[in-house]
Enzyme design. Structure first.
Site, PDB file in Angstrom:
ATOM      1  N   LYS A  58     -11.978  -7.923   5.343  1.00 59.69           N
ATOM      2  CA  LYS A  58     -11.474  -6.798   6.402  1.00 59.69           C
ATOM      3  C   LYS A  58     -12.533  -5.699   6.377  1.00 59.69           C
ATOM      4  O   LYS A  58     -13.170  -5.279   5.599  1.00 59.69           O
ATOM      5  CB  LYS A  58     -10.099  -6.541   6.061  1.00 59.69           C
ATOM      6  CG  LYS A  58      -9.479  -5.351   6.671  1.00 59.69           C
ATOM      7  CD  LYS A  58      -8.198  -5.118   6.173  1.00 59.69           C
ATOM      8  CE  LYS A  58      -7.768  -3.804   6.893  1.00 59.69           C
ATOM      9  NZ  LYS A  58      -6.592  -3.257   6.331  1.00 59.69           N
ATOM     10  N   CYS A  67      -3.934   6.201  -0.127  1.00 62.89           N
ATOM     11  CA  CYS A  67      -3.562   4.948  -0.226  1.00 62.89           C
ATOM     12  C   CYS A  67      -3.001   5.050  -1.890  1.00 62.89           C
ATOM     13  O   CYS A  67      -2.583   3.790  -2.347  1.00 62.89           O
ATOM     14  CB  CYS A  67      -4.508   3.655  -0.134  1.00 62.89           C
ATOM     15  SG  CYS A  67      -4.838   3.563   1.586  1.00 62.89           S
ATOM     16  N   LYS A 102     -12.621  -4.950   1.281  1.00 60.79           N
ATOM     17  CA  LYS A 102     -12.029  -4.120   2.331  1.00 60.79           C
ATOM     18  C   LYS A 102     -13.039  -2.744   2.427  1.00 60.79           C
ATOM     19  O   LYS A 102     -13.142  -2.182   1.563  1.00 60.79           O
ATOM     20  CB  LYS A 102     -10.566  -3.593   2.251  1.00 60.79           C
ATOM     21  CG  LYS A 102      -9.968  -2.700   3.198  1.00 60.79           C
ATOM     22  CD  LYS A 102      -8.744  -2.351   2.937  1.00 60.79           C
ATOM     23  CE  LYS A 102      -8.029  -1.336   3.989  1.00 60.79           C
ATOM     24  NZ  LYS A 102      -6.687  -1.026   3.913  1.00 60.79           N
ATOM     25  N   ARG A 123      -3.937   3.304  12.382  1.00 58.65           N
ATOM     26  CA  ARG A 123      -3.466   4.633  11.818  1.00 58.65           C
ATOM     27  C   ARG A 123      -2.500   5.144  12.805  1.00 58.65           C
ATOM     28  O   ARG A 123      -1.530   5.900  12.416  1.00 58.65           O
ATOM     29  CB  ARG A 123      -4.492   5.420  11.359  1.00 58.65           C
ATOM     30  CG  ARG A 123      -5.362   4.729  10.338  1.00 58.65           C
ATOM     31  CD  ARG A 123      -6.538   5.663   9.751  1.00 58.65           C
ATOM     32  NE  ARG A 123      -7.254   4.835   8.529  1.00 58.65           N
ATOM     33  CZ  ARG A 123      -8.440   4.997   8.022  1.00 58.65           C
ATOM     34  NH1 ARG A 123      -8.959   6.080   8.561  1.00 58.65           N
ATOM     35  NH2 ARG A 123      -8.867   4.062   7.198  1.00 58.65           N
ATOM     36  N   ARG A 168     -11.200   7.651   3.288  1.00 61.03           N
ATOM     37  CA  ARG A 168     -10.942   6.671   2.405  1.00 61.03           C
ATOM     38  C   ARG A 168     -12.072   6.104   1.309  1.00 61.03           C
ATOM     39  O   ARG A 168     -12.356   4.953   1.030  1.00 61.03           O
ATOM     40  CB  ARG A 168     -10.097   5.404   2.716  1.00 61.03           C
ATOM     41  CG  ARG A 168      -8.948   5.766   3.636  1.00 61.03           C
ATOM     42  CD  ARG A 168      -7.881   4.761   3.653  1.00 61.03           C
ATOM     43  NE  ARG A 168      -6.937   4.740   4.593  1.00 61.03           N
ATOM     44  CZ  ARG A 168      -5.893   5.537   4.907  1.00 61.03           C
ATOM     45  NH1 ARG A 168      -5.797   6.487   3.888  1.00 61.03           N
ATOM     46  NH2 ARG A 168      -5.184   5.288   5.821  1.00 61.03           N
ATOM     47  N   CYS A 198       0.736  -1.342   0.082  1.00 55.68           N
ATOM     48  CA  CYS A 198       0.002  -0.029   0.154  1.00 55.68           C
ATOM     49  C   CYS A 198       0.906   1.215  -0.076  1.00 55.68           C
ATOM     50  O   CYS A 198       2.119   1.087   0.120  1.00 55.68           O
ATOM     51  CB  CYS A 198      -0.866   0.029   1.271  1.00 55.68           C
ATOM     52  SG  CYS A 198      -2.158   1.337   1.106  1.00 55.68           S
TER      53      CYS A 198
HETATM   54  C1  PBG Z   1      -3.899   0.262   4.535  1.00 58.60           C
HETATM   55  C2  PBG Z   1      -4.262  -0.722   5.544  1.00 58.60           C
HETATM   56  C3  PBG Z   1      -5.033  -0.376   6.697  1.00 58.60           C
HETATM   57  C4  PBG Z   1      -5.171  -1.443   7.534  1.00 58.60           C
HETATM   58  C5  PBG Z   1      -4.360  -2.210   6.847  1.00 58.60           C
HETATM   59  N1  PBG Z   1      -3.870  -1.774   5.711  1.00 58.60           N
HETATM   60  C6  PBG Z   1      -5.588   0.762   7.238  1.00 58.60           C
HETATM   61  C7  PBG Z   1      -6.627   1.667   6.253  1.00 58.60           C
HETATM   62  O1  PBG Z   1      -7.105   1.222   5.234  1.00 58.60           O
HETATM   63  O2  PBG Z   1      -6.877   2.910   6.974  1.00 58.60           O
HETATM   64  C8  PBG Z   1      -5.818  -1.494   8.826  1.00 58.60           C
HETATM   65  C9  PBG Z   1      -5.386  -2.664   9.760  1.00 58.60           C
HETATM   66  C10 PBG Z   1      -6.171  -2.412  11.153  1.00 58.60           C
HETATM   67  O3  PBG Z   1      -6.791  -1.573  11.272  1.00 58.60           O
HETATM   68  O4  PBG Z   1      -5.696  -3.207  11.783  1.00 58.60           O
HETATM   69  N2  PBG Z   1      -2.381   0.160   4.268  1.00 58.60           N
END
Ligand code: PBG
Length: 332
Positions: A257, A135, A204, A214, A226, A125
């Site tokens: 997720k 992202c 996601k 974050r 996002r 990412c």
């Molecule tokens: C983005 C990413 C996120 C998480 C994993 N990869 C954060 C987002 O999309 O803001 C979240 C994982 C978590 O909350 O444990 N690279």
């Protein structure tokens, strides 16, 4: 659901006597250490173990302390880790994400050399490496900002290839740009990494459950949110379409997720496609239980194991969880 019509409707429902041994024989799902993946955060430096305040027990490591942690994990029986990098410098093209000697690339090289028994997955990412925390590439940063999907794909593909060059066993794109699985698959194939699998965060959802992450990954967006690229939590059918698309593009493993709030999605994805499917139990799922447990309101171990069991029951083959280390110790 198929119930057999009772032949003797008047018969009293029977309660079978179940000894622990019998209960174990008829148990439908099992949770095994081999099904848990520990996310790890790595940043430049030495001797660092910087705790994440909102995620007690989770820390940012420097490459040297990461190796120590990785050895402990492997000794406990954790089979795999998922790496997230926090670079020294962020910029508008996420240079740190695909730098040959970037933080994740360095960490992967050392892990594969010194703790080869661990499977190393990398999160692909750009958000941790972008000055604005989004992202993908952003045009007109600020209130008129737009994500430039197609130009972001090139950077994501470069990032995935650089992880593979460093020795990653599997790459996991979490950015949610359209077409990224295809872009990454092609880039890996043409760079000699046709055997490296892709685990796609196919479903996601834009979620408030990512809050503590974050802080851990230092990736809070500077403006906006996002929702233009992550999915609307109200949409289950759309999630299935996203998954179908990622499978068509070459995803090998599908990730759903967040976890607990999206068990129905997990179940539908596994039933519909039957592909290897994983659940990501995200940061707030962990933090909420931790904070309640600190107050003595819930039993952390019991709640955590019950949550992990629920992912297995809902169809997950494995689970990415901040409890991987503790759960391996609990499961013995
Ligand atoms: C983005 C990413 C996120 C998480 C994993 N990869 C954060 C987002 O999309 O803001 C979240 C994982 C978590 O909350 O444990 N690279």
């Amino acid at each position: 659901m198929h119930y057999i019509t009772p032949r003797f409707p008047a018969a009293r429902p029977r309660r079978l006597r179940q000894t622990p041994l019998l209960r174990a024989l008829v148990r439908e799902t099992r949770l095994d250490k081999s099904q848990l993946v520990q996310p790890l955060f790595v940043r430049p430096g030495t001797g660092i173990r910087k705790p994440i305040l909102s995620m007690p027990g989770v820390a940012q490591f420097s490459p040297d302390t990461l190796l120590e942690e990785a050895r402990t994990l492997a000794d406990l029986g954790v089979p795999a880790v998922l790496l997230f990098g926090i670079p020294d410098k962020k910029d508008a093209k996420a240079s740190g994400a695909y730098a040959r000697n970037g933080i994740v690339q360095q960490a992967v090289k050392r892990l594969k050399k010194e703790v080869p028994r661990l499977l190393v997955m990398t999160d692909v990412c750009l958000c941790e490496y972008m000055s604005h925390g989004h992202c993908g590439i952003v045009s007109n940063p600020g209130s008129e900002a737009r994500i430039l999907n197609d130009s972001s794909l090139k950077l994501l593909a470069k990032t995935a290839v650089s992880h593979a060059e460093a020795g990653a066993d599997l790459v996991a794109p979490s950015d949610m740009m359209d077409g990224r699985v295809n872009a990454i698959r092609q880039a890996l194939d043409t760079s000699g990494f046709d055997e490296i699998p892709i685990m796609s965060y196919a479903a996601k959802f834009a979620s408030a459950f990512y809050g503590p992450f974050r802080e851990a990954a230092e990736s809070t967006p500077r403006f906006g949110d996002r929702r233009s690229y992550q999915m609307d939590g109200a949409n289950g059918n759309e999630a299935l379409r996203e998954v179908a698309q990622d499978i068509a593009e070459g995803a090998d493993i599908i990730l759903v997720k967040p976890g607990v709030a999206y068990l129905d999605i997990l179940w539908r994805v596994k039933s519909e496609f039957g592909l290897p499917t994983a659940a990501y139990s995200v940061s707030a799922e962990y933090s909420m239980v931790k904070s309640a447990a600190e107050k003595g309101w819930v039993d952390e171990k019991a709640v955590a194991l019950e949550m992990l069991q629920s992912f297995r029951r809902a169809g997950a083959d494995f689970i990415i969880t901040y409890w991987a280390k503790d759960a391996c110790a609990w499961l013995g």
